[in-house]
Design an enzyme around this catalytic site. Structure first.
Site, PDB file in Angstrom:
ATOM      1  N   SER A   1       0.717  -1.428  -0.023  1.00  0.00           N
ATOM      2  CA  SER A   1       0.610  -0.184  -0.018  1.00  0.00           C
ATOM      3  C   SER A   1       0.939   1.404   0.166  1.00  0.00           C
ATOM      4  CB  SER A   1      -0.794  -0.594   1.491  1.00  0.00           C
ATOM      5  OG  SER A   1      -1.801   1.226   1.412  1.00  0.00           O
TER       6      SER A   1
ATOM      7  N   TYR B   1      -0.992   0.565  10.047  1.00  0.00           N
ATOM      8  CA  TYR B   1      -2.169  -0.226   8.862  1.00  0.00           C
ATOM      9  C   TYR B   1      -0.871  -0.840   7.874  1.00  0.00           C
ATOM     10  CZ  TYR B   1      -4.064  -1.470   4.140  1.00  0.00           C
ATOM     11  OH  TYR B   1      -4.099  -1.903   2.884  1.00  0.00           O
TER      12      TYR B   1
ATOM     13  N   LYS C   1       1.801  -3.528   6.775  1.00  0.00           N
ATOM     14  CA  LYS C   1       2.501  -3.774   5.685  1.00  0.00           C
ATOM     15  C   LYS C   1       3.662  -3.394   4.862  1.00  0.00           C
ATOM     16  CE  LYS C   1      -1.738  -4.890   3.213  1.00  0.00           C
ATOM     17  NZ  LYS C   1      -2.225  -6.013   2.925  1.00  0.00           N
TER      18      LYS C   1
HETATM   19  N1  UFG Z   1     -13.055  11.240   2.244  1.00  0.00           N
HETATM   20  C1  UFG Z   1     -13.512  12.098   2.809  1.00  0.00           C
HETATM   21  N2  UFG Z   1     -14.977  11.841   3.022  1.00  0.00           N
HETATM   22  C2  UFG Z   1     -15.530  10.471   3.070  1.00  0.00           C
HETATM   23  C3  UFG Z   1     -13.940   8.911   2.792  1.00  0.00           C
HETATM   24  C4  UFG Z   1     -12.760   9.731   2.258  1.00  0.00           C
HETATM   25  O1  UFG Z   1     -13.399  13.642   2.521  1.00  0.00           O
HETATM   26  O2  UFG Z   1     -16.240   9.677   3.804  1.00  0.00           O
HETATM   27  C5  UFG Z   1     -11.440  11.589   1.624  1.00  0.00           C
HETATM   28  C6  UFG Z   1     -10.220  10.651   2.448  1.00  0.00           C
HETATM   29  O3  UFG Z   1     -10.489  11.786   4.253  1.00  0.00           O
HETATM   30  C7  UFG Z   1      -9.336  11.052   1.718  1.00  0.00           C
HETATM   31  C8  UFG Z   1      -9.727  11.064   0.831  1.00  0.00           C
HETATM   32  O4  UFG Z   1     -11.819  11.432   0.633  1.00  0.00           O
HETATM   33  O5  UFG Z   1      -8.749  12.444   1.847  1.00  0.00           O
HETATM   34  C9  UFG Z   1      -9.360   9.449   0.231  1.00  0.00           C
HETATM   35  O6  UFG Z   1      -9.972   8.216   1.836  1.00  0.00           O
HETATM   36  P1  UFG Z   1     -10.305   7.361   1.291  1.00  0.00           P
HETATM   37  O7  UFG Z   1     -11.266   6.557   2.762  1.00  0.00           O
HETATM   38  O8  UFG Z   1     -11.092   7.082  -0.145  1.00  0.00           O
HETATM   39  O9  UFG Z   1      -8.635   6.527   1.042  1.00  0.00           O
HETATM   40  P2  UFG Z   1      -7.906   6.158   1.656  1.00  0.00           P
HETATM   41  O10 UFG Z   1      -6.876   6.968   1.093  1.00  0.00           O
HETATM   42  O11 UFG Z   1      -8.031   6.666   3.158  1.00  0.00           O
HETATM   43  O12 UFG Z   1      -7.099   4.318   1.563  1.00  0.00           O
HETATM   44  C10 UFG Z   1      -6.319   4.632   0.607  1.00  0.00           C
HETATM   45  C11 UFG Z   1      -6.705   2.867   0.423  1.00  0.00           C
HETATM   46  C12 UFG Z   1      -6.356   2.841   1.767  1.00  0.00           C
HETATM   47  C13 UFG Z   1      -4.554   2.811   1.747  1.00  0.00           C
HETATM   48  C14 UFG Z   1      -4.594   4.409   1.926  1.00  0.00           C
HETATM   49  C15 UFG Z   1      -3.594   4.591   2.301  1.00  0.00           C
HETATM   50  O13 UFG Z   1      -8.100   2.908   0.347  1.00  0.00           O
HETATM   51  O14 UFG Z   1      -5.886   0.787   2.116  1.00  0.00           O
HETATM   52  O15 UFG Z   1      -4.998   5.253   1.081  1.00  0.00           O
HETATM   53  O16 UFG Z   1      -3.529   6.082   2.611  1.00  0.00           O
HETATM   54  F1  UFG Z   1      -4.184   2.633   3.316  1.00  0.00           F
END
Ligand code: UFG
Length: 335
Positions: A118, A142, A146
């Site tokens: 990741s 997490y 990894k």
């Molecule tokens: N976000 C929102 N509202 C929501 C959900 C997400 O504003 O309801 C934002 C988050 O804060 C982030 C972006 O949208 O800035 C993307 O969020 P996601 O939850 O879709 O994805 P992440 O970037 O948090 O997660 C991904 C992978 C993880 C990994 C991570 C590493 O899904 O497995 O990137 O940073 F660990």
């Protein structure tokens, strides 16, 4: 060459797309999944055994029965927020059980492994786009789990002859262009499915986590790649190992950054819907900007993402959610 590939976590979102890519390339994916997060309906291209990766007897039996030489290891817990609250759960499952699995693989003659890693291994990057050789400093358990396995794989190559390719995913998104499988998490925490389900009226509102980031529109920037493109990279990684390739690590990202606001605007434009968005505070552990340099995956693996433009990602995610809403059988068939 043996055509059976063991896929741990093959019933999950990314794992099931990997199984489809492997099948298209002529392999038979054999899924090992304990179904704690996976969906049996998404296993469609080969057999599945319901068991844990740390169950040495089942694993040994599967390796013998299907004459497994290569494994794609996706099974893991993958909620960043949960890992902050319960690190032990992540170290036990993603680290300790993975190590027990590696020992069983080696004892049973497996010497090739593709590992689902990741971009969480990078933490807050010092430079953008992120290349594989920048320092890895995870900011959540997490990502740490990894990174630990990546490091362990380096030692397993030296000491035990297990060759591996670690693939550092950026944001997997979208759904199978054929509409056979797609994203289905419970609970759902990811941006695109949440914003779409708000647009479809399945949830009241969608919250933007922070508008005070040092980015052009104040919302966090990520690198969204189509899950089928990510899946195809695993076929290339398996083939690289089969032709004798040494341990390596690749970023899998489309190489472009999109803000949360960009995603909301793209959903509204592509799907002709309105997303009711409320501004909330930052989510703990979220870096401001993450996007990959996919250059090594291109030049060394020959990876060419073909579905990862934002419109295709969003259109496929939207079609999938419409289909799930209409297909009650799919929902009720979940374990
Ligand atoms: N976000 C929102 N509202 C929501 C959900 C997400 O504003 O309801 C934002 C988050 O804060 C982030 C972006 O949208 O800035 C993307 O969020 P996601 O939850 O879709 O994805 P992440 O970037 O948090 O997660 C991904 C992978 C993880 C990994 C991570 C590493 O899904 O497995 O990137 O940073 F660990």
């Amino acid at each position: 060459m043996n055509r059976h590939i063991l896929v741990t976590g093959g019933a999950g979102y990314i794992g099931s797309h990997i199984c489809k890519s492997l099948a298209r390339a002529g392999y038979v994916p054999v899924t090992l999944d304990n179904l704690c997060n996976g969906n049996p309906w998404s296993v469609r291209w080969g057999p599945m055994v319901k068991a844990d990766i740390a169950d040495p007897f089942t694993l040994a039996e599967m390796i013998g029965q299907y004459r497994i030489e290569s494994v794609v290891h996706c099974a893991a817990y993958a909620y960043v927020g949960e890992s902050m609250r319960d690190p032990g759960k992540y170290f036990e499952n993603n680290v300790a059980r993975s190590i027990r699995m590696l020992e069983t693989l080696i004892e049973n003659g497996v010497r090739q492994l593709v590992f689902s890693s990741s971009c969480a291994v990078y933490g807050i990057p010092e430079e953008l786009p992120i290349r594989e050789n920048v320092p890895t400093r995870p900011v959540n358990p997490y990502g740490e789990s990894k990174l630990f396995i990546e490091k362990a794989l380096d030692w397993y190559a030296r000491a035990r002859g297990l060759r591996s390719v670690s693939l550092r995913y950026f944001n997997a998104a979208g759904a199978d262009p054929g509409g056979e499988i797609g994203e289905w998490h419970d609970p759902e925490t990811h941006l695109i499915p949440l914003a779409i389900s708000a647009a479809l009226g399945e949830r009241e509102q969608f919250e933007i986590f922070g508008t005070d980031y040092p980015t052009p529109d104040g919302t966090a920037v990520r690198d969204y790649s189509h899950v089928s493109d990510l899946a195809d990279a695993h076929v290339l990684a398996v083939q690289r190992l089969e032709s004798g390739g040494a341990n390596d690590i690749f970023n899998l990202g489309a190489g472009a950054g999109h803000s949360v606001q960009d995603i909301v605007a793209a959903i509204e434009r592509v799907c002709r819907v309105r997303v009711q968005a409320k501004v909330g505070v930052r989510r703990s552990g979220d870096p401001a900007v993450l996007y990959a340099s996919p250059e090594r995956a291109r030049s060394v693996l020959g990876w060419r993402p073909v579905h990862s433009d934002l419109e295709t990602i969003i259109r496929s995610a939207f079609d999938w959610q419409l289909q799930c809403r209409d297909d009650k059988g799919l929902r009720y068939s979940r374990d």
